[in-house]
Design an enzyme around this catalytic site. Structure first.
Site: not given
Length: 342
Positions: A180, A211, A316, A332
């Protein structure tokens, strides 16, 4: 003599008429055969795509035919309005309050960056990889209840009909879990919410140890340690790269090449005390940011998610996404540089 001439002329005329009638009939027959046969339009484009896919699978071939693959990858242009729906989401609890990391839009021409809204989360779906690029959602105490896992893994019927639709059984025997993005445990308040998390458009091929251990631990920490004491979270999870190691070894894809196995899996959790005016409060000093970036490797993954804590800026740099883009520039920069180690 006159009678013989008349009889000859009559026979000639009769032959000409007969030949003409035959040619007209043949011409009429050819025209009718060119008309397309009427077909039922009751089946949706999605059903048609799935039907052609199932036929290819049942043929016993280890790879889908090029025709089936081309059909499933076809890009159908949507209306121009859908291709420019950039709206800044500023309302409390909005799943995209932190921003839209890849500028995804609900435009079918954006086959690798298609925005889907499943009410309980929002995602950028990549049809050519068969997995989401990222999934974003809000989490607070109201989302947590006593609803059990529905385990209703299934294809997403709301994807465009000509996108490749991953089935709930397509990960079987691949060596990878149906991992998920938005977890089942984050949507336990009601059955509909929980079922939404089992759409295959919310899944990635995830190494079993990744997981069930590292990521399960981080999800429990988010719910029990961060949210239940009285906080709310804005969460973005995604993956990048190609090639992971499952229980059967390292592969780049599964499902006969239709689902890409990511190399890395990341998540950013932004935490603030439960309250109102969230966007304004995200600029305060009460904000906590927890970010992790893990290898999708069953052999090397550590059981502790804390081993993989990183910064938003590092994620990023690895993904090319613009995270936290709805926040003021100064906020930010401050949040992206934080490395919170609980």
């Amino acid at each position: 003599m006159k009678e013989k001439k008349l009889i000859s002329i009559a026979i000639t005329v009769a032959l000409v008429v007969f030949v003409t009638c035959v040619r007209l009939r043949e011409s009429s027959g050819n025209k009718s055969s060119d008309k397309p046969k009427k077909t039922s339009t009751a089946k949706s484009a999605h059903n048609t795509t799935k039907s052609s896919r199932n036929i290819t699978k049942s043929s016993g071939s280890t790879t889908r035919s090029s025709e089936a693959t081309t059909a499933s990858r076809m890009i159908v242009p949507s209306s121009s309005n859908d291709c420019d729906t950039r709206v800044k989401n500023t309302s409390d609890n909005n799943h995209l309050l932190l921003g839209n990391p890849s500028d995804a839009q609900p435009c079918m021409m954006l086959v690798n960056n298609y925005l889907i809204d499943r009410t309980y989360y929002v995602a950028s779906y990549n049809s050519q990889r068969g997995i989401p690029n990222w999934v974003s959602w809000h989490l607070d105490a109201d989302d947590l209840g006593k609803t059990n896992r529905t385990d209703n893994f299934r294809a997403d019927p709301e994807l465009p009909g000509n996108f490749y639709h991953v089935e709930g059984t397509d990960y079987v025997n691949s060596g990878f879990d149906r991992g998920h993005n938005c977890p089942s445990g984050d949507r336990s308040n009601n059955t509909s919410a929980n079922e939404s998390t089992f759409l295959m458009s919310n899944m990635i091929p995830q190494a079993p140890r990744n997981n069930k251990r590292a990521w399960a631990g981080f999800e429990e920490y988010t719910r029990n340690t961060l949210v239940r004491p009285g906080n709310e979270c804005y969460i973005i999870m995604g993956s990048y790269g190609t090639g992971g190691t499952g229980s059967k070894g390292k592969v780049k894809t599964i499902d006969q090449g239709n689902v890409t196995v990511p190399a890395r899996i990341w998540k950013v959790v932004v935490v603030i005390p439960a309250g109102d005016n969230d966007l304004e409060r995200l600029g305060s000093s009460d904000v906590t940011v927890v970010a992790i970036d893990t290898p999708n490797n069953n052999k090397t993954i550590d059981n502790s998610w804390r081993k993989y804590i990183t910064s938003v800026k590092a994620i990023e740099d690895s993904t090319g996404y613009h995270l936290l883009s709805n926040l003021p520039k100064k906020v930010q920069l401050a949040l992206k540089s934080k490395v919170y180690v609980p």
